[in-house]
Motif scaffolding. Structure first.
Motif: not given
Ligand SMILES: [Zn+2]
Length: 508
Positions: A64, A66, A243, A280, A331
């Protein structure tokens, strides 16, 4: 092309050895691993890599990330999720980015990660106001060039902000609310059309890049859109990436919107299945954890990000006990400030030791390595292809020098990987049978030239960031009030350390 790694220490993560190291050879033929283990016969190979003093591990999977946050790496500190998002992504306005800037942004992350042993990104790409074929294409091009394997998303939000955050409709001043209400969110049909087009255009590129639908979350997207994304994922054998319950604000919002937890809501819509990956999963109830386990879902634990944003402590041991597949992610680049998995592994291996005095509850190094390899592979539906060093699997691996300070003196190899190594011992990285990092150098792109080009663009990008931050700063006080109210709301669980009950106001 064939490659022979001769006489190395191997952590294969295969069913026979797990994370237990052993000595052996690895033969790669074309894109796949042909053999692993002791062999008297020395097979012919185009390239022989002497394995003495070297450690071979499966390529690490960042499940995960971004990368659009790369321009905001190191930019913020001490901001909870909802406040940080307001500045880092913005609510009003859109950044002025060219496809070349997006290409450089993705390449920067990929180059940093691959040099430290990461071979896979599950990259959740959010562009404002909307992605286009051109902008998502720039990301595919960057990973094709640098040499990563990846899933690259269409990310979407299609609820207006005040309808996806509890209390906000009441707290937003009228002028801000009018501006937000004037924005037209995409429909489920718009997103389905985007997925069809991006999938047809880019999925399968370079034999290692795939498209992935990623609706932002069940409180940020409408029910028809969540269903459309799930249908698209299952019809095309793709991960469904979303998410859930990253922050307590989201947990309180779920109850306010649906009268149940967000996981229960997903379950009742039939959206929890083997393809589902939840980023998460911090504010999960016991029932949520059981539902995720029954559905054979994946949860990506983002240790660094959860600490940086003060989101809370993900109940990883209970997830594992319930049969949930655990993967690890960095993340976004602005909430962990790194795409490197050695940093993530070290943090994940340590942070849970403060959640219970019962040391059976803590994660062991072998469990952390599993989450960073096979756990990630399962999450992106590729557990039969990557995540371990086994004959027949894709040849994705990293070779580390064990004569570095990180491995000297050498005790338990697994502990060194999780607690001592920082990525600087990585010498060679192979993805899909191709050497992408050789002697610590990228083989397919000119790293210095790309970084120089990026640095030259930064004055323009920084001016744009400052313009957007100024435009969005008025949202901070109402969102801070939402955060405070939710922190003080009793929802029956607490994922902050028991010694950290909120005290207001802070004296700084
Ligand atoms: Zn995320």
């Amino acid at each position: 092309m064939s490659i022979l790694i001769e006489g190395a220490t191997i952590v294969a993560m295969d069913p026979e050895h797990g994370s237990e190291p052993f000595r052996g050879d690895i033969l790669i033929e074309g894109e796949r691993i042909a053999a692993v283990g002791e062999s008297d016969a020395r097979p012919e190979a185009d390239r022989v890599i002497p394995g003495e003093g070297k450690l071979v591990i499966p390529g690490l999977i960042n499940a995960h990330i971004h990368t659009p946050e790369a321009f905001a790496k190191g930019r913020y500190d001490n901001m909870p999720l909802e406040l940080w998002m307001t500045l880092a992504y913005g609510i009003l306005g859109a950044p002025e980015l060219t496809p070349r800037m997006i290409y450089l942004r993705s390449a920067l992350c990929a180059m940093d990660a691959i040099k430290t042993g990461v071979t896979y990104f599950s990259d959740d790409i959010l562009e404002f106001p909307l992605q286009s074929m051109e902008t998502i294409g720039a990301v595919f091009q960057a990973y094709e060039d640098v040499g990563l394997r990846a899933s690259i998303s269409g990310h979407v939000i299609n609820r207006r902000l005040p309808d996806s955050i509890v209390h906000l409709n009441d707290l937003l001043p009228g002028d801000l609310k009018r501006e937000v209400d004037a924005m037209e969110p995409p429909t489920a049909d718009d997103f389905a059309a985007f997925c069809e087009e991006a999938h047809a255009l880019y999925d399968g590129r370079a034999g290692r890049l795939r498209f992935m639908p990623a609706p932002s979350g069940p409180q940020r997207c409408t029910e028809p859109l969540m269903r459309a994304a799930d249908e698209f994922a299952r019809a095309n054998g793709l991960p469904f990436h979303t998410h859930i319950l990253e922050s307590k604000v989201q947990a309180v919002t779920g109850h306010a919107l649906y009268g149940k937890t967000l996981v229960r809501y997903m379950h009742d819509l039939g959206l929890l299945n083997r393809n589902t990956t939840i980023a998460h999963g911090v504010w999960l109830t016991d029932e949520d954890i059981a539902l995720l386990g029954e559905a054979r879902c994946s949860v990506v634990h983002n240790a660094l990000s959860n600490l940086k944003l003060g989101s809370g402590l993900c109940p990883v041991r209970r997830l594992l006990d319930a049969g949930v597949n655990l993967a690890l992610g960095s993340d976004g680049l602005s909430t962990s400030d790194t795409p490197r998995m050695f940093s993530v592994m070290q943090c994940a291996g340590l942070m849970h030791n403060v959640t219970s005095p019962d040391n059976a509850y803590w994660l062991e190094a072998g469990e952390v390595l599993h989450a960073a390899t096979l756990g990630g592979a399962y999450s992106v539906l590729l557990e039969d292809e990557i995540g371990s060093l086994e004959p027949g699997k894709r040849a994705d691996m990293a070779i580390l020098d064990m004569r570095t300070a990180n491995f000297t003196p050498l005790n338990d190899v697994r502990n060194h990987l999780v607690y001592c190594e920082n990525g600087s011992s990585v010498e060679t990285v192979i993805v899909n049978g191709e050497i992408m990092v050789d002697g610590g150098r990228l083989t397919r792109v000119d790293e210095e030239a790309l970084m120089d080009e990026l640095r030259d663009m930064m004055p323009q990008i920084r001016a744009d960031q400052e313009r957007l931050e100024a435009m969005n700063r008025p949202f901070i006080p109402p969102l801070a009030e939402v955060w405070r109210r939710c922190a003080e709301t009793d929802i029956g669980i607490n994922r902050w350390g028991s010694d950290n009950q909120p005290r207001w106001p802070t004296n700084r």
